[in-house]
Design an enzyme around this catalytic site. Structure first.
Site, short mmCIF file in Angstrom:
data_model
loop_
_atom_site.label_atom_id
_atom_site.label_comp_id
_atom_site.label_asym_id
_atom_site.label_seq_id
_atom_site.Cartn_x
_atom_site.Cartn_y
_atom_site.Cartn_z
N GLU A 10 59.63 100.47 58.50
CA GLU A 10 60.75 99.54 58.64
C GLU A 10 61.76 99.69 57.51
OE1 GLU A 10 60.87 98.52 61.43
OE2 GLU A 10 58.78 98.57 62.03
N GLY A 11 61.89 100.89 56.98
CA GLY A 11 62.90 101.17 55.97
C GLY A 11 62.28 101.34 54.60
#
Length: 618
Positions: free
Chosen positions: A470-471
């Site tokens: 998620e980053g």
């Protein structure tokens, strides 16, 4: 472990955040602390009975593909069914669609038990996020056919962003979507397209836990010249189900052209299948491609239904990504908490060494429990400060979601600004420092911690993923320093400072916390000053060269603020838990907050040591 976790959650929910007062709002009027407790009791019980006993099992019996199906342990099927039957997939949804209409902060707290018990069995984070996105951006027909079955536990959901050649660089994705011939705009489920491409790192991309899997896929629609648009503005979002459905969401028995290429074998989170998927390769060809589809040969493509306007896909997907980022932060927090509580139990029973001083030199003296050694207490106190501080952060953010939904206009706007600013911290800080807590938990166990005889090595392996998915840290840091602290002329940062200053004002009136209050305000003056200095030249290359150190300092500043706020809530209490929270606050201010000076120094100076390192010099 469960007793310590429940006590921490109860204190933060009821004594610090005062979530029971939400029952005075119209949306939550049928609830009370009793109903909130009943939900937490149910989650705690299911996590204890269906998740925790099988955490090691799902780590050692990884998902496998037999050529037709992905095989998961029976325990995973039973855990999923128990979770779905509990209603937690739609806990915060409206009564009208079968939800419990709970505050989001209570839903988040309930899900914490599952993450602590077995994060890789999972508790529907992506399924709920997928459905929530469709409730926000989908049509009524898309919500009925794809979102509601996910809330009911019949369908599961994924997010399909990354590709083998394009991980975080979404502007470079090459999956294409072309209209499915004349009349494609008139499909009841939305404009119908045919997709071709490859998606990588798809969690739960293939399994047999549910009747269907709803893939939300980012793809580009070619222009009239057949070329894909450049950049992120050309990205659209599509619903691509594993099994095609009728307009009411009933599977038709027709398999969509979505094929599993392989499973990724991971360091941790081994119980969750992680997949490479091919869309439209022709393994499951779907008849009926329109003459204008532009696809032929090895398959007409996977059928997908566009969500919203063409080219608006990335904005829509951020609805799910931001929700998932807070979910990742909670998962990291709970893995850290599980390791902390395990190492605390171990330190209270393991006997080794003797006390320092003359008496300790007498070999006839019995060994002491290792919790009596100052350095072991240091490691335990660090874990407590990291993990309970992170839990306070995640629940605070969840409480902001409720303010966004049910507060007045001004309160909702403030909650929006704070959530925008804090989301990169909610994802990144626990994934770094609760991982460090897991490392300390191994250290407390000594050599035993490095073996599979104890759970702490698995907690560390599971948690290592959270800094990536998620980053990555670098992406979160660029978002924070490059966008969030600057947004709307710095209004989000001003909103945060107002809350920090309010806490400092309360703490400054208390003799025990007056010094910490002053230290906190000075720290935030340096954090803000460093951001201004980083952007003084206006050159993004210079400003963002040290974005990660800035984010580390910012995160420590946020946790210091929350710890001070929590400590103020313990004033007048002398029970052991309250004493422990005050000690954790003192630890964070004395051992952790001073670290920000080194991080901010390179930010303020726009230091180019890393940026200027010649590649060949490595």
């Amino acid at each position: 472990m469960a007793q310590g976790l429940r006590a921490a959650i109860d204190f933060l929910l009821y004594e610090w955040l005062r979530v029971q007062t939400l029952a005075t709002r119209a949306r939550y009027a049928e609830h009370s602390r009793e109903t909130f407790d009943a939900v937490l009791d149910t989650c705690e019980r299911i996590a204890r009975d269906k998740y925790a006993p099988f955490n090691r099992l799902v780590d050692t019996e990884e998902p496998r593909f037999d050529g037709e199906r992905v095989i998961l342990p029976a325990a995973t099927h039973e855990a999923w069914r128990a979770y779905a039957d509990s209603g937690m997939l739609c806990a915060a949804q409206d009564y009208a669609i079968g939800g419990m209409q709970l505050p989001y902060v209570v839903e988040a707290a309930g899900n914490a038990f599952f993450a602590a018990a077995s994060v890789s069995i999972g508790a529907g984070m992506l399924t709920v996020g997928n459905a929530n996105l469709l409730m926000a951006h989908g049509t009524a027909a898309q919500q009925r056919a794809f979102a509601l079955p996910q809330f009911a536990g019949r369908f599961a959901g994924t997010m399909c962003l990354s590709e083998p050649q394009a991980g975080s660089s979404l502007s470079d994705i090459a999956t294409r979507a072309v209209p499915d011939g004349p009349g494609h705009e008139d499909d009841p489920l939305g404009p119908r397209y045919r997709l071709r491409g490859h998606k990588m790192w798809i969690s739960a991309g293939e399994h047999e836990l549910t009747e269907n899997i709803v893939h939300l896929v980012l793809a580009k629609i070619p222009g009239a010249d057949g070329r894909l648009p450049a950049g992120v503005k050309g990205i659209s979002l599509f619903i691509v189900p594993k099994w095609l459905v009728d307009r009411d969401g009933r599977p038709t028995g027709q398999r969509n052209d979505v094929a599993l290429v392989g499973l990724n074998h991971k360091c941790g989170w081994r119980g969750t299948p992680n997949t490479l998927l091919n869309f439209g390769e022709g393994r499951f060809p779907v008849a009926g491609a329109g003459v204008g589809s532009g696809l032929d040969g090895q398959g007409a493509g996977a059928i997908g239904y566009r969500v919203g306007a063409a080219g608006d896909g990335l904005r829509q997907m951020f609805h799910m990504m931001n929700e998932a980022r807070i979910g990742v932060g909670m998962a990291a927090t709970m893995l850290g908490m599980a390791g902390y509580l395990a190492s605390l139990d171990y330190a209270r029973t393991r006997q080794q060494g003797r006390r320092l001083g003359p008496a300790g030199k007498d070999p006839a003296q019995p060994p002491v429990r290792i919790i009596e050694h100052a350095d072991v207490k240091r490691m335990l106190l660090a874990q407590k400060a990291y993990c309970e501080g992170a839990l306070a952060l995640e629940l605070y953010c969840a409480r902001l979601v409720d303010e966004l939904r049910t507060g007045d206009a001004e309160a909702a706007q403030q909650a929006h600004l704070l959530l925008e600013l804090l989301t990169p911290i909610a994802k990144s800080w626990p994934s770094e420092w609760c991982l460090e807590a897991n490392s300390l938990a191994i250290q407390v166990h000594g050599g035993y911690g490095y073996t599979r005889d104890f759970p702490v090595e698995q907690y560390w392996r599971d948690n290592r993923l959270n800094m990536i998915h998620e980053g990555t840290h670098g992406i979160q840091a660029q978002d924070l320093l490059g966008r969030k602290v600057l947004m709307q002329g710095g209004s989000a940062l001003r909103a945060l400072r107002a809350r920090i200053d309010a806490t400092a004002g309360r703490a400054g009136a208390l003799p025990e916390w007056a010094q910490a209050s002053a230290v906190l305000q000075q720290a935030w003056q340096r954090i803000e000053g460093a951001a201004h200095a980083a952007w003084a030249s206006g050159d993004p290359t210079e400003a963002l060269a040290n974005a990660v150190p800035y984010m580390q300092a910012f995160g420590h500043g946020v946790i210091a603020w929350l710890w001070l706020d929590v400590a103020c809530a313990t004033v007048g209490r002398e029970d052991p838990a309250s004493v422990g929270r005050r000690q954790a606050c003192h630890y964070f201010f004395r051992y952790e907050l001073p670290k920000i000076d080194a991080w901010l120094a390179v930010v303020q100076a726009r230091d180019r040591t890393c940026a200027d390192m010649p590649e060949e010099a490595f």
